[in-house]
Design an enzyme around this catalytic site. Structure first.
Site, PDB file in Angstrom:
ATOM      1  N   CYS A 227      38.332  45.856  33.533  1.00  0.00           N
ATOM      2  CA  CYS A 227      38.331  45.569  34.979  1.00  0.00           C
ATOM      3  C   CYS A 227      39.711  45.039  35.340  1.00  0.00           C
ATOM      4  O   CYS A 227      39.871  43.881  35.722  1.00  0.00           O
ATOM      5  CB  CYS A 227      37.256  44.552  35.331  1.00  0.00           C
ATOM      6  N   ALA A 228      40.718  45.882  35.229  1.00  0.00           N
ATOM      7  CA  ALA A 228      42.103  45.430  35.190  1.00  0.00           C
ATOM      8  C   ALA A 228      42.612  44.884  36.512  1.00  0.00           C
ATOM      9  O   ALA A 228      43.477  44.003  36.529  1.00  0.00           O
ATOM     10  CB  ALA A 228      43.009  46.576  34.721  1.00  0.00           C
ATOM     11  N   GLY A 231      46.349  43.912  36.964  1.00  0.00           N
ATOM     12  CA  GLY A 231      46.860  44.022  35.601  1.00  0.00           C
ATOM     13  C   GLY A 231      47.494  42.778  35.025  1.00  0.00           C
ATOM     14  O   GLY A 231      48.091  42.840  33.944  1.00  0.00           O
ATOM     15  N   GLY A 232      47.365  41.639  35.677  1.00  0.00           N
ATOM     16  CA  GLY A 232      48.011  40.432  35.179  1.00  0.00           C
ATOM     17  C   GLY A 232      47.552  40.021  33.796  1.00  0.00           C
ATOM     18  O   GLY A 232      48.360  39.572  32.964  1.00  0.00           O
ATOM     19  N   LYS A 233      46.284  40.204  33.494  1.00  0.00           N
ATOM     20  CA  LYS A 233      45.773  39.758  32.202  1.00  0.00           C
ATOM     21  C   LYS A 233      46.191  40.690  31.070  1.00  0.00           C
ATOM     22  O   LYS A 233      46.532  40.241  29.975  1.00  0.00           O
ATOM     23  CB  LYS A 233      44.254  39.593  32.284  1.00  0.00           C
ATOM     24  N   ASP A 249      40.070  50.487  35.911  1.00  0.00           N
ATOM     25  CA  ASP A 249      39.410  49.763  36.991  1.00  0.00           C
ATOM     26  C   ASP A 249      38.546  50.734  37.774  1.00  0.00           C
ATOM     27  O   ASP A 249      38.908  51.905  37.944  1.00  0.00           O
ATOM     28  CB  ASP A 249      40.432  49.105  37.922  1.00  0.00           C
ATOM     29  N   ASP A 273      41.604  56.658  33.931  1.00  0.00           N
ATOM     30  CA  ASP A 273      40.580  56.909  34.941  1.00  0.00           C
ATOM     31  C   ASP A 273      39.188  56.815  34.322  1.00  0.00           C
ATOM     32  O   ASP A 273      38.234  56.379  34.952  1.00  0.00           O
ATOM     33  CB  ASP A 273      40.775  58.290  35.567  1.00  0.00           C
ATOM     34  N   ASP A 287      37.137  41.247  32.838  1.00  0.00           N
ATOM     35  CA  ASP A 287      37.399  40.217  33.846  1.00  0.00           C
ATOM     36  C   ASP A 287      36.613  40.644  35.078  1.00  0.00           C
ATOM     37  O   ASP A 287      37.140  41.266  35.992  1.00  0.00           O
ATOM     38  CB  ASP A 287      38.898  40.126  34.116  1.00  0.00           C
ATOM     39  N   CYS A 340      36.528  33.957  37.184  1.00  0.00           N
ATOM     40  CA  CYS A 340      37.155  32.785  37.809  1.00  0.00           C
ATOM     41  C   CYS A 340      36.104  32.102  38.681  1.00  0.00           C
ATOM     42  O   CYS A 340      36.372  31.708  39.815  1.00  0.00           O
ATOM     43  CB  CYS A 340      38.389  33.175  38.607  1.00  0.00           C
TER      44      CYS A 340
END
Length: 387
Positions: A227-228, A231-233, A249, A273, A287, A340
């Site tokens: 679940c990008a 893409g920070g993680k 995603d 994809d 995430d 979060c």
């Protein structure tokens, strides 16, 4: 703009938000029509709006009305600022107070008013956080810290601190994560700094950094961020290891900037994809979409938009994601689930329900990060597939 004119602008934006418009959209609409407003004016109006939304119920009490004007009057009273100078009617400031406004307003009385929460959410906080419920609710009334993650592929933390200082940005190391820095001033200059342009730093919350640092990448040759989003993680993980990294995603447009961000950071992330097309992975990170309650300092209007029905829908989505993602994990591989969120239903309950549905897993990590001055509220849970 004068201080009073900034308050008047915030009143107009808040009225739009109270009528149902998203805060960001309302602010953007105001800025487009206010060509006269400089960057400092826009920042000040934004700060007024966001702080009023963080403290919407208590400010409405103090201001005597759940309106943009009532909220800003409540904010001025809360800060003990001179009302007459700011509500003067001069220089585009709001009109002076009426007799009723001058005599009105009261201190917050109920728990929902005092803690700035919807009434239905009070029991949810108590059930999820116990003795820390009030502390968490009050923390959501303040501004979040601005955190940077040092990209260890580009520079050391000390080198980045020195380079940021050259651009007038004072950053300090914090304990929450190995590569975390906090900026107390000059936050809006980060994007134009040499450290950012050259890929030495990324904006990333401290708790999110800490969670990614806690994941074990040893032996993880293939890593999928399922679940990008932006893409920070996956970028934080790619900075730590030479594994093959993949990002997926459900809404691919969210990953539109990820190739450029990865190139700037000096890492390779392959966008997918169809996550199933690359076979099995040694680590799958989920995430998952969530209430975002741990981040409501940054997006305070979401606190008031969440409903019990939407929370139920989110928990169903989270369970479905975990069920799909677990099938992508290789033998003895790891599945990591992150939110979060502050809420038990999205965190520990999801973990427990997964284990009841899928007995072939062994839990290796379960941890919460509370809201604090180095990070948002965050949850991380990791399980390993049994051989």
């Amino acid at each position: 703009m004068t201080p009073g004119a900034r308050i008047a602008a915030a009143i107009g934006v808040l009225d739009a938000v109270l009528a149902g418009e998203a805060a960001e959209k309302a602010l953007t609409g105001w800025a487009r029509g206010a060509r006269y407003a400089g960057s400092k004016d826009r920042a000040a109006v934004r700060d007024h709006v966001y702080q009023a939304l963080r403290c919407k119920r208590s400010y409405a009490c103090l201001g005597g009305a759940m309106t943009g004007r009532g909220l800003m009057l409540g904010a001025v009273r809360d800060a003990n600022e001179p009302i007459g100078a700011l509500f003067s009617g001069e220089g585009h400031a709001p009109a002076p107070l009426t007799a009723d406004e001058a005599a009105g307003g009261h201190q917050p009385e109920s728990d929902g008013e005092r803690l700035d929460l919807p009434d239905w959410m009070l029991s949810l906080f108590d059930e999820s956080l116990g003795k820390r419920a009030e502390e968490a609710a009050l923390a959501l009334r303040g501004r979040a810290p601005l955190m940077l993650r040092v990209n260890e592929r580009r520079a050391t933390r000390d080198e980045v601190i020195a380079i940021l200082a050259e651009d007038g940005l004072a950053a300090e190391p914090v304990a929450i994560a190995p590569m975390a820095l906090r900026l107390d001033k000059g936050a809006r200059g980060v994007a134009n700094s040499r450290a950012f342009i050259e890929g030495m730093v990324e904006l990333q919350d401290g708790s999110s950094q800490a969670a990614m640092a806690a994941l074990d990448l040893s032996g993880a040759g293939r890593v999928l961020d399922y679940c990008a989003g932006g893409g920070g993680k996956v970028l934080a993980l790619a900075a730590r290891a030479d594994s093959a990294f993949y990002a997926h995603d459900a809404a691919p447009r969210r990953m539109a900037d990820l190739p450029a961000r990865a190139a700037r950071a000096g890492v390779d992330v392959q966008l997918l994809d169809d996550a199933e097309e690359a076979a099995l992975y040694d680590l799958v990170l989920c995430d998952a979409p969530c209430s975002g309650s741990g981040t409501w300092r940054r997006s305070p209007d979401e606190k008031w938009r969440l409903s019990a029905e939407r929370l139920g829908e989110l928990t169903r989505i989270q369970g479905d994601i975990l069920d799909r993602a677990q099938a992508l994990v290789a033998p003895q591989g790891q599945l990591a689930y992150a939110t979060c969120s502050l809420f038990h239903a999205e965190n520990e309950a999801q973990s427990d329900h997964f284990m009841a549905r899928h007995p072939g897993w062994r839990e290796t990590l379960r941890r919460r990060w509370p809201i604090g001055d180095e990070g948002d509220g965050f949850y991380l849970w990791v399980v390993q597939r049994r051989s």
